[in-house]
Design an enzyme around this catalytic site. Structure first.
Site, PDB file in Angstrom:
ATOM      1  N   TYR A   1      16.599 -13.282   6.814  1.00  0.00           N
ATOM      2  CA  TYR A   1      16.674 -13.154   8.268  1.00  0.00           C
ATOM      3  C   TYR A   1      15.584 -12.234   8.786  1.00  0.00           C
ATOM      4  O   TYR A   1      15.135 -11.324   8.091  1.00  0.00           O
ATOM      5  CB  TYR A   1      18.018 -12.532   8.685  1.00  0.00           C
ATOM      6  CG  TYR A   1      19.232 -13.319   8.279  1.00  0.00           C
ATOM      7  CD1 TYR A   1      19.802 -14.249   9.144  1.00  0.00           C
ATOM      8  CD2 TYR A   1      19.826 -13.109   7.035  1.00  0.00           C
ATOM      9  CE1 TYR A   1      20.935 -14.956   8.779  1.00  0.00           C
ATOM     10  CE2 TYR A   1      20.959 -13.816   6.659  1.00  0.00           C
ATOM     11  CZ  TYR A   1      21.508 -14.733   7.535  1.00  0.00           C
ATOM     12  OH  TYR A   1      22.625 -15.424   7.173  1.00  0.00           O
TER      13      TYR A   1
ATOM     14  N   TYR B   1      27.582 -11.280   7.878  1.00  0.00           N
ATOM     15  CA  TYR B   1      27.388 -11.125   9.325  1.00  0.00           C
ATOM     16  C   TYR B   1      26.286 -10.098   9.537  1.00  0.00           C
ATOM     17  O   TYR B   1      26.499  -8.892   9.371  1.00  0.00           O
ATOM     18  CB  TYR B   1      28.690 -10.679   9.994  1.00  0.00           C
ATOM     19  CG  TYR B   1      29.763 -11.740   9.987  1.00  0.00           C
ATOM     20  CD1 TYR B   1      29.661 -12.854  10.828  1.00  0.00           C
ATOM     21  CD2 TYR B   1      30.869 -11.641   9.153  1.00  0.00           C
ATOM     22  CE1 TYR B   1      30.644 -13.834  10.836  1.00  0.00           C
ATOM     23  CE2 TYR B   1      31.855 -12.618   9.153  1.00  0.00           C
ATOM     24  CZ  TYR B   1      31.737 -13.710   9.995  1.00  0.00           C
ATOM     25  OH  TYR B   1      32.713 -14.678   9.994  1.00  0.00           O
TER      26      TYR B   1
ATOM     27  N   ASP C   1      23.732 -18.184  14.239  1.00  0.00           N
ATOM     28  CA  ASP C   1      24.347 -17.920  15.534  1.00  0.00           C
ATOM     29  C   ASP C   1      23.654 -18.751  16.602  1.00  0.00           C
ATOM     30  O   ASP C   1      22.516 -19.191  16.436  1.00  0.00           O
ATOM     31  CB  ASP C   1      24.229 -16.432  15.880  1.00  0.00           C
ATOM     32  CG  ASP C   1      25.178 -15.596  15.030  1.00  0.00           C
ATOM     33  OD1 ASP C   1      26.252 -16.113  14.670  1.00  0.00           O
ATOM     34  OD2 ASP C   1      24.830 -14.446  14.718  1.00  0.00           O
TER      35      ASP C   1
END
Ligand SMILES: [Zn+2]
Ligand SMILES: [Zn+2]
Length: 490
Positions: free
Chosen positions: A381, A454, A313
């Site tokens: 992440y 996502y 992102d």
């Protein structure tokens, strides 16, 4: 069907042509020889055949076969073919406009250069200019000649002084009149073994260039396409079409707020307007924008295409080893690069916002694989989340146990619904760990998940569009405050 020799005699009787163009009409016959030699063999065979007829029936002057054979020899001699001229002389037949003797002691004006060998001794390959080239050829007008090969080599060599290439392919453009003339002749003579003049020419000069420049012809993936446009034997142009090439690397994004690729301003679609201060950009910088100038200056390219293995992102950092990418260099003039110097230049241009490492040559296949691999890639992440209320270890452990190895159903997030098809994707979560921070209303999750997951929605649930979600399992509203990609791996 008439025999091949007869077909050749009739063809040459109506259409004067050089050995290359003659051979091209029979390109599908025989294998492993070039059209020039094919034409040479066919013409000499036809001349020998005619000679045989004339020897056999020397006295039968009114025999149609004798008349036709004599006309054939005369026609070929008149066009200056050395073997035909010699035969004409020996047979004592009149050849208009040549230096062949009409009668003992009398000669006509010599307006065609006759090789000395025609008058005596053995005709050599050099006398014949084997295969026989002829500026009077009705099809090519002398384009198929050593001279034109030399011109093509010279043009290619000159191009090579400013553009680096290690392999090439030849293409060509002929005027439509040339193509039509040949097509009409084939229809009229019912010739069905011919090859296109373009393919013949491409091979004819391609072989000469390959030999002279010591570079291979590559039909599949040439560095450059040499496109010749042929007006006539004295007017030959060359345009080049440089094929793209590829460089692999990994990038790290060290600041938030910049997209991966150049992002045209939505309002003006990149044209430039007041809203974007006439930059045409929605975001003033991107990873692509930052690294483009050094790539272009080091390659001499005119443009670059950026292909990332997925993307983070805009507000996410890309840390760890970095994210694999391939840049496609368009119109690059240089192909042998100093990758160490290039890397240093790119990192200097990155200004501490973007760093690259591991630059090396890549391929179209690798680029395609890289773009296609996102679903199989694992990514790790770091997500810093805000909480409504403090969360206890038992709940965190329960979230970990329920998510690790689980399949997540994600309906397209509301925030990207305007540019992605609305559908449900199935993704896997592989590992979840956490780290407490000073603020009890914040927590850090380390999540390893399938490429394309996502993560923000995995945390927030996106109003129930992602199931299961960390928020749902925790029984409270949670939001992802910052997201960093720590690792991208296969
Ligand atoms: Zn020709
Ligand atoms: Zn704008």
């Amino acid at each position: 069907m008439a025999g091949l020799t007869e077909i050749v005699k009739q063809l040459l009787g109506k259409n004067a042509m050089c050995d290359h163009c003659l051979g091209r009409q029979f390109a599908a016959l025989g294998t492993g020889i070039e059209n020039g030699h094919r034409g040479m063999v066919l013409r000499q065979g036809a001349l020998l055949d005619a000679h045989g007829v004339l020897k056999e029936k020397a006295e039968a002057l009114s025999d149609p076969l004798v008349i036709a054979s004599k006309e054939f020899v005369i026609g070929q001699a008149a066009s200056g073919h050395p073997l035909a001229m010699r035969l004409a002389k020996q047979l004592n037949v009149v050849v208009p406009g040549t230096g062949v003797e009409r009668n003992a002691g009398q000669t006509t004006t010599r307006d065609v250069a006759i090789p000395p060998a025609v008058m005596g001794g053995v005709i050599t390959d050099a006398d014949l200019k084997i295969p026989w080239e002829w500026d009077g050829c009705a099809l090519c007008g002398g384009v198929f000649s050593r001279r034109v090969q030399d011109i093509a080599v010279g043009l290619a060599r000159h191009l090579g002084s400013s553009i680096e290439f290690h392999s090439f392919l030849v293409g060509s453009r002929f005027s439509t009149s040339v193509l039509e003339r040949e097509e009409e002749m084939r229809v009229e003579r019912d010739l069905k073994w011919g090859e296109l003049i373009k393919s013949h020419f491409n091979r004819f000069v391609g072989a000469a260039i390959s030999k002279a420049l010591d570079k291979p012809v590559d039909f599949k993936n040439p560095d450059i396409v040499l496109l010749f446009s042929i007006e006539n034997k004295d007017s030959i142009g060359l345009e080049e079409q440089i094929n793209p090439y590829f460089i692999y690397g990994k990038y790290r994004k060290l600041v938030r707020g910049i997209p991966q690729t150049h992002w045209p301003h939505r309002a003006c679609r990149g044209a430039g307007c007041e809203g974007c201060n006439f930059t045409g950009k929605q975001y003033q910088e991107s990873v692509e924008d930052l690294i483009t100038p050094p790539f272009l200056s080091h390659t001499g390219g005119t443009a670059l295409r950026f292909h990332g293995a997925g993307r983070e992102d805009i507000d996410a950092l890309m840390l760890g080893e970095g994210r694999p990418f391939v840049v496609e260099i368009l119109n690059g003039k240089k192909r042998t690069l100093d990758y160490v110097a290039l890397e240093a230049a790119v990192n200097a241009a990155g200004g501490g916002k973007v760093e690259v490492a591991g630059l090396r040559p890549s391929t179209n296949d690798e680029m395609q694989a890289l773009k296609g691999e996102a679903p199989d890639t694992r990514k790790r992440y770091k997500a810093t989340c805000t909480l409504e209320k403090p969360i206890d270890d038992a709940t965190l452990m329960s979230i970990k146990e329920q998510l690790e190895g689980a399949r997540i159903d994600q309906q397209t997030p509301q925030r990207v619904a305007h540019r992605r098809a609305d559908k449900t994707r199935h993704k896997h979560v592989y590992a979840v760990t956490w780290e407490r921070v000073e603020n009890p209303l914040e927590i850090v999750f380390y999540i390893e998940a399938e490429g394309g997951t996502y993560i923000k929605e995995l945390i927030s649930s996106d109003e129930g569009r992602t199931r299961p979600s960390i928020s749902g399992l925790a029984g409270q509203k949670m939001a992802c405050k910052t997201l960093d990609v720590l690792e991208v791996r296969k």
